[in-house]
Design a protein around this motif. Structure first.
Motif, PDB file in Angstrom:
ATOM      1  N   PRO A 142       5.923   4.765  -9.524  1.00 11.11           N
ATOM      2  CA  PRO A 142       5.922   5.975 -10.343  1.00 11.11           C
ATOM      3  C   PRO A 142       5.304   5.695 -11.714  1.00 11.11           C
ATOM      4  N   ARG A 161       0.814  -1.210   0.000  1.00 15.39           N
ATOM      5  CA  ARG A 161       0.000   0.000   0.000  1.00 15.39           C
ATOM      6  C   ARG A 161       0.854   1.268   0.000  1.00 15.39           C
ATOM      7  N   THR A 162       1.968   1.219   0.722  1.00 13.67           N
ATOM      8  CA  THR A 162       2.745   2.443   0.859  1.00 13.67           C
ATOM      9  C   THR A 162       3.864   2.549  -0.182  1.00 13.67           C
ATOM     10  N   THR A 163       4.152   1.481  -0.912  1.00 18.42           N
ATOM     11  CA  THR A 163       5.201   1.590  -1.913  1.00 18.42           C
ATOM     12  C   THR A 163       4.584   2.125  -3.203  1.00 18.42           C
ATOM     13  N   ALA A 164       4.959   3.344  -3.544  1.00 20.61           N
ATOM     14  CA  ALA A 164       4.379   3.976  -4.719  1.00 20.61           C
ATOM     15  C   ALA A 164       5.013   3.413  -5.982  1.00 20.61           C
TER      16      ALA A 164
END
Lengths: 307, 274
Positions: free
Chosen positions: B15, B10-13
């Motif tokens: 790009p 969830r927190t690893t974006a």
């Protein structure tokens, strides 16, 4: 919430420029990011504005997720960049007009606001002046006025007074205080301690992409450092200077000390014994003062040069 | 308690790809208007400056060389040259704007950085630059078009059809120029683009002489050049005839415009949204 950042990570190649930052701005406060060059201040701002895609973390700007809805979020935010980027081909008034159009404002609406914005910037009567004829301080103030054209709820400033003379800095601070009193939330980065102490309700000290401490200036000083500082310099009995003195006596008289160049910095709670000792050393000179943000900053980020 | 793996996901974006399609909207208009407002302050010298070069070529070569080669492809040399000069002028105007002026705004004056802090995207800015450079090219091309029609070097019958063609040629060379601007470390870089691409293309695209004069191997190469297709549409129109293979030529020009714009945008996303 004007801005909320959770677990922000940004890498350039192998380097973690931002290494896990958490920030939560409260409405109406002035929050300052304080850090040496290269600490990750500007990168944090770029990520917050959606101009740089984070490698990890969650950002919410003006209530909207970033980068997902960064464009819409920026409509509610004003930005004063580190480097002036006013339009050199335009007059002061044209700069404001053209910038207002980027926010979808109507010409009449912007035109009605221009006198007020120029007055705020202390540029009354200069609506027709070309940018090249303005001083550095005037350009900064016009950039500040430009950032207000959309009546932002959050104002973001990246090193707003770097390169300005003291008069110009004071005027910028005065204007920022006025905005904060009016309810605008302000986020600014700086490496000037006095700027942070003057303006910040809360601040975070950043180094190498991490927040080392955060809180109000008083809280940070109280939590991070001994309350009293004695700076010792000058001659020591013909045996060398303050460094030689510190090597022999400082450990016994101060809770902690550091030597930098020809000065010994002694940190302590009760300065009386040290001051009594210094009274017996007429060749040594000293300065006794309460601890400040700069002491905290130097303690946390070290005294080495950052280029 | 939440599973750790889910939390990390969830927190690893992730790009977004810089090759994602351009997102175009009417938001480009205020940026176009910004450039227009700057241009308006210098409009007259700008138009005259853009006219000087092609007019000198037209009269110098058209009349001078025209004395030696009285007829080319069945028409007076200066009439043959007219369409070439319209395309040449359009190409140059679009290229100079996208290269030098675009680079100034992007890199030197940091105008784009200022705009990016407003509720616009890089896509809006680059699209505005594209349309703006094509608009300026339209003006330059139209000015020389007016000259050749007024002096009777061109037939007026289909001359108005050349205007939309000029705009398309402007988009095509603006887009190609923006690729260079996206890659450029400094102004010096653009010299390569002119000496290695623009100038040879001008000589090989049928601006000054019919393509039939070229050896067959070189003919193949010229078919790939966008300026060739521009000239092959403009020349018949300015001689009062209808061009052949219209859709092919238009398709090549459009493909260059779209492909180069996309490429420029991808490179600019990497450069500016690091």
């Amino acid at each position: 919430m004007p801005l909320s950042i959770r677990g922000l990570v940004k890498r350039y190649g192998e380097t973690e420029v931002v290494a896990g930052i958490d920030l939560h701005l409260r409405p109406g406060e002035c929050f300052t990011l304080l850090g040496p060059n290269g600490a990750g201040k500007t990168t944090t701002l770029r990520c917050a504005l959606g101009l740089s895609a984070p490698d990890a973390g969650e950002i919410e700007l003006a209530g909207l997720p970033v980068p997902g809805r960064a464009r819409e979020a920026r409509a509610r935010v004003g930005v004063v960049p580190q480097q002036d980027n006013l339009d050199p081909d335009f007059s002061c008034a044209e700069n404001l007009l053209v910038y207002g159009r980027y926010f979808g404002l109507q010409d009449a609406e912007i035109a009605a606001r221009i006198p007020e914005l120029l007055a705020f910037a202390g540029l009354e009567g200069r609506q027709g002046a070309k940018i090249g004829t303005l001083s550095g301080g005037m350009k900064r103030r016009l950039t500040l006025a430009r950032a207000l054209v959309n009546r932002p709820q959050l104002l973001v400033l990246d090193e707003p007074t770097t390169g300005l003379d003291p008069q110009a800095r004071h005027l910028i601070w005065e204007r920022l205080k006025q905005l904060i009193r009016g309810g605008t939330t302000v986020l600014l980065t700086t490496h000037f301690m006095d700027e942070a102490e003057r303006l910040a309700d809360r601040l975070a000290i950043l180094d190498a992409g991490r927040i080392l401490t955060q809180g109000s200036p008083r809280e940070v000083i109280a939590a991070q450092i001994e309350p009293q500082v004695v700076e010792v310099f000058g001659e020591f009995d013909g045996n060398g200077g303050a460094p030689a003195w510190a090597a022999r006596h400082a450990a016994a008289l101060a809770l902690r000390h550091e030597v930098s160049g020809e000065t010994a910095f002694c940190y302590l709670t009760d300065p009386a014994p040290l001051l009594a000792h210094l009274a017996t050393q007429p060749a040594l000179r000293y300065l006794h003062r309460p601890a400040n943000l700069e002491d905290v900053f130097l303690k946390l980020t070290g005294r080495e040069l950052r280029d | 308690m939440k599973p750790i793996a889910l939390d990390a996901a969830r927190t690893t974006a992730c790009p977004p790809s810089r090759w994602r399609p351009p997102r175009l909207s009417r938001r480009f208009v205020p940026v176009w208007r910004r450039n227009f407002l700057v241009w308006r302050k210098l409009a007259l010298p700008s138009v005259l400056g853009n006219l000087a070069d092609p007019v000198i070529y037209l009269f110098g070569l058209g009349l001078g060389l025209g004395m030696l080669v009285p007829e080319v492809a069945g028409v007076p040399y200066i009439s043959f040259l007219a369409a070439g000069m319209v395309c040449f002028s359009t190409m140059n105007a679009a290229s100079f704007e996208a290269l030098y002026s675009g680079f100034s705004r992007m890199h030197v004056q940091k105008t784009w950085d200022a705009i990016l802090n407003a509720p616009l995207e890089l896509d809006d800015i680059v699209f505005a630059e594209l349309v703006w450079a094509a608009s300026k090219a339209l003006l330059s091309g139209a000015a020389i078009l007016l000259v050749v029609v007024l002096f009777g070097f061109a037939e007026a019958r289909y001359a108005l059809w050349v205007l939309p063609l000029i705009f398309l040629v402007g988009l095509c060379f603006a887009a190609l120029g923006l690729v260079m601007t996206a890659l450029a470390p400094s102004y010096d870089f653009f010299m390569y683009y002119f000496t290695l691409f623009i100038t040879p293309m001008t000589l090989l695209a049928g601006v000054f002489f019919p393509l039939e004069q070229l050896p067959p191997a070189l003919r193949l190469l010229t078919e790939l050049l966008p300026l060739t297709h521009a000239v092959q549409l403009a020349r018949p129109l300015l001689l009062g005839e209808l061009p052949a293979q219209v859709s092919l030529h238009l398709a090549v020009l459009a493909a260059y415009a779209i492909g180069a714009f996309w490429l420029a945008l991808a490179v600019l996303r990497r450069r500016l949204l690091k």
